[in-house]
Design a protein around this motif. Structure first.
Motif, mmCIF file in Angstrom:
data_model
loop_
_atom_site.group_PDB
_atom_site.id
_atom_site.type_symbol
_atom_site.label_atom_id
_atom_site.label_comp_id
_atom_site.label_asym_id
_atom_site.label_seq_id
_atom_site.Cartn_x
_atom_site.Cartn_y
_atom_site.Cartn_z
ATOM 1 N N TYR A 127 26.007 52.435 39.640
ATOM 2 C CA TYR A 127 27.169 52.898 40.379
ATOM 3 C C TYR A 127 28.417 52.061 40.119
ATOM 4 O O TYR A 127 29.349 52.049 40.933
ATOM 5 C CB TYR A 127 26.846 52.947 41.877
ATOM 6 C CG TYR A 127 25.754 53.936 42.183
ATOM 7 C CD1 TYR A 127 26.002 55.308 42.140
ATOM 8 C CD2 TYR A 127 24.464 53.502 42.471
ATOM 9 C CE1 TYR A 127 24.996 56.225 42.397
ATOM 10 C CE2 TYR A 127 23.442 54.415 42.729
ATOM 11 C CZ TYR A 127 23.721 55.771 42.689
ATOM 12 O OH TYR A 127 22.715 56.672 42.933
ATOM 13 N N GLN A 128 28.438 51.359 38.996
ATOM 14 C CA GLN A 128 29.643 50.645 38.587
ATOM 15 C C GLN A 128 30.455 51.531 37.643
ATOM 16 O O GLN A 128 29.895 52.214 36.773
ATOM 17 C CB GLN A 128 29.286 49.330 37.883
ATOM 18 C CG GLN A 128 28.272 48.461 38.618
ATOM 19 C CD GLN A 128 28.699 48.083 40.022
ATOM 20 O OE1 GLN A 128 29.883 47.889 40.294
ATOM 21 N NE2 GLN A 128 27.721 47.979 40.928
ATOM 22 N N GLN A 129 31.777 51.496 37.786
ATOM 23 C CA GLN A 129 32.639 52.208 36.865
ATOM 24 C C GLN A 129 32.445 51.636 35.451
ATOM 25 O O GLN A 129 32.087 50.472 35.269
ATOM 26 C CB GLN A 129 34.107 52.057 37.271
ATOM 27 C CG GLN A 129 34.427 52.471 38.698
ATOM 28 C CD GLN A 129 34.339 51.324 39.688
ATOM 29 O OE1 GLN A 129 33.319 50.651 39.803
ATOM 30 N NE2 GLN A 129 35.431 51.091 40.420
ATOM 31 N N LYS B 140 38.892 54.500 40.423
ATOM 32 C CA LYS B 140 38.188 55.058 39.266
ATOM 33 C C LYS B 140 38.719 54.470 37.966
ATOM 34 O O LYS B 140 37.964 54.184 37.032
ATOM 35 C CB LYS B 140 38.331 56.580 39.253
ATOM 36 C CG LYS B 140 37.704 57.283 40.445
ATOM 37 C CD LYS B 140 37.980 58.783 40.425
ATOM 38 C CE LYS B 140 37.417 59.451 41.665
ATOM 39 N NZ LYS B 140 37.726 60.917 41.696
ATOM 40 N N TRP C 162 33.897 51.608 45.802
ATOM 41 C CA TRP C 162 34.829 51.131 44.786
ATOM 42 C C TRP C 162 35.082 52.195 43.721
ATOM 43 O O TRP C 162 36.201 52.423 43.297
ATOM 44 C CB TRP C 162 34.274 49.844 44.164
ATOM 45 C CG TRP C 162 35.255 49.065 43.327
ATOM 46 C CD1 TRP C 162 36.593 49.298 43.173
ATOM 47 C CD2 TRP C 162 34.958 47.908 42.551
ATOM 48 N NE1 TRP C 162 37.154 48.360 42.340
ATOM 49 C CE2 TRP C 162 36.171 47.487 41.940
ATOM 50 C CE3 TRP C 162 33.787 47.187 42.299
ATOM 51 C CZ2 TRP C 162 36.233 46.374 41.092
ATOM 52 C CZ3 TRP C 162 33.861 46.082 41.468
ATOM 53 C CH2 TRP C 162 35.075 45.687 40.872
ATOM 54 N N TYR C 163 34.002 52.874 43.287
ATOM 55 C CA TYR C 163 34.179 53.867 42.225
ATOM 56 C C TYR C 163 35.002 55.066 42.676
ATOM 57 O O TYR C 163 35.506 55.832 41.865
ATOM 58 C CB TYR C 163 32.842 54.323 41.640
ATOM 59 C CG TYR C 163 31.885 55.035 42.580
ATOM 60 C CD1 TYR C 163 32.139 56.303 43.080
ATOM 61 C CD2 TYR C 163 30.675 54.441 42.937
ATOM 62 C CE1 TYR C 163 31.256 56.960 43.913
ATOM 63 C CE2 TYR C 163 29.765 55.087 43.764
ATOM 64 C CZ TYR C 163 30.066 56.349 44.252
ATOM 65 O OH TYR C 163 29.167 56.991 45.070
#
Length: 407
Positions: free
Chosen positions: A142-144, A106, A101-102
């Motif tokens: 690892y989350q934006q 972004k 997802w990242y």
């Protein structure tokens, strides 16, 4: 000091005790013969059912039921030598970051699938199956930033949009999806949304792409006996929770094991018992990100478990950077790691075989499971018959294959 591209030997007294290395290997070979190979009895006749004494059989393996795979990055897209190297060796791939997802979003609302689209096109063109790694990741690290800033309501909305976007885009094109990565060690979505967050996202993916296998994917399930977050029993318990969630009964589930053993000492007995326990679930097991100094013993032990359907080497070429090991240097020349993997690839496939039928028109052989082309030739007229079919214990339960020479 051991380099990243070397193959490290074990202290056999530690690794195999209380067994000898030969005893350990003999058991592995026994399990390989039982689970990976099929014994065949060919019966060659003419149309009138007369046995063809001296008939020549040529056996060629076309595909294997087992997949060797490698991690792939966007660096492959503009490197023809790297593409050729990859396609010549592997039948499976995991994208390192390009489907995460990242990587694809972004900035909120600005999706970009350029790299994974091109990578999947390359894989499709070369008969390489690809895992969808990963739709969501349960690790907050690892989350934006914009994801972490969302309210629970907006997070659910954004995560559902992410699921719909990536799964609809690649529906039916992937061999499997990692739906919620590392949801035994981490709980970002469970803490922000609901304790059943993982199960609900599996349900959403299933309803979009019902024919694709959905995987859990975890580290330290087989690697470290002292990790209490993700041992095999907890892994299977979480998997069962997902399966039992309302609406999930029809999901085809799979077991993903990252297998980041690293350079630390390995308890091979624990590896064996863990894989044996996980195999009892009756689901396909993939080693998804194998990285290990003690490579040969992990490969041999893993291959001896028939439930292990594929092994993904996490870093093939040093172009992508080496963590623990690489198969090649920057010139795509083999390292000792690459030499070892090539040797095992050769060992675990059926080479071209030539047989001659006895006076009863019979001949016996044992081959690795897969798809084969069989050519049988009349010893007198050189008339031939060529057929292709799948060989395994399910497809050929009684070992017998009757081939007829025509003309």
């Amino acid at each position: 000091m051991q380099g990243k591209n070397t193959v490290k030997d074990w202290d056999e007294n530690i690794l195999f005790s209380p067994f000898t290395k030969q005893e350990w290997r003999s058991y592995q070979q026994k399990k390989i013969n039982e689970g990976r190979k099929t014994e065949l009895i060919f019966k060659i006749t003419y149309a009138n059912k007369t046995a063809v004494k001296g008939a020549r059989l040529y056996i060629k393996q076309l595909t294997s039921d087992f997949h060797w795979g490698c991690g792939m990055t966007h660096r492959i897209l503009n490197n023809e030598a790297y593409k050729n190297w990859f396609a010549s060796k592997f039948t499976a791939a995991d994208f390192h970051n390009e489907l995460k997802w990242y990587y694809t979003e972004k900035i909120q609302g600005q999706e970009n699938y350029t790299d994974p689209d091109a990578m999947l096109k390359f894989a499709d063109e070369n008969g390489i199956i690809v895992r969808g790694h990963t739709i969501l990741w349960d690790d907050i690290k690892y989350q934006q930033k914009w994801v972490k800033a969302l309210s629970p309501e907006k997070l659910l909305e954004a995560a559902n949009k992410r699921v719909d976007s990536v799964v609809k885009r690649y529906k039916g094109r992937l061999v499997g999806w990692d739906v919620m990565n590392e949801n035994l060690h981490h709980h970002f979505f469970e803490k922000r949304l609901d304790k059943n967050a993982s199960a609900t996202f599996y349900n959403r993916v299933y309803n979009i792409d019902p024919d694709t296998t959905l995987y859990m994917n975890e580290f330290n399930t087989t690697e470290h006996v002292n990790d209490k977050d993700a041992p095999p029993n907890k892994y299977l318990r979480k998997l069962k929770e997902i399966q039992l969630y309302p609406g999930n009964g029809g999901i085809k589930m799979g077991i993903g094991l990252e297998s980041h053993y690293g350079a630390e000492p390995i308890d091979l007995h624990y590896v064996r018992s863990s894989l044996s326990l996980l195999s009892q679930a009756g689901l396909p097991i993939w080693l998804t990100e194998l990285d290990v100094i003690y490579l040969e013993e992990i490969l041999r032990e893993s291959f001896s478990h028939a439930a292990v359907k594929a092994i993904i080497i996490w870093t093939g070429a040093s172009i992508d950077g080496c963590d623990v090991m690489c198969m090649t240097n920057e010139k795509l020349e083999n390292t000792p790691v690459g030499d070892l993997i090539d040797r095992l690839m050769e060992e675990w496939r059926t080479g071209d075989i030539e047989l001659v039928a006895d006076s009863n028109g019979s001949s016996e052989v044992s081959v690795f499971n897969g798809r084969y082309e069989i050519t049988v030739v009349d010893p007198v007229t050189n008339a031939s018959t060529c057929v292709s079919f799948k060989i395994d214990k399910v497809s050929i339960p009684n070992k017998n294959i009757h081939l007829q020479i025509l003309g």
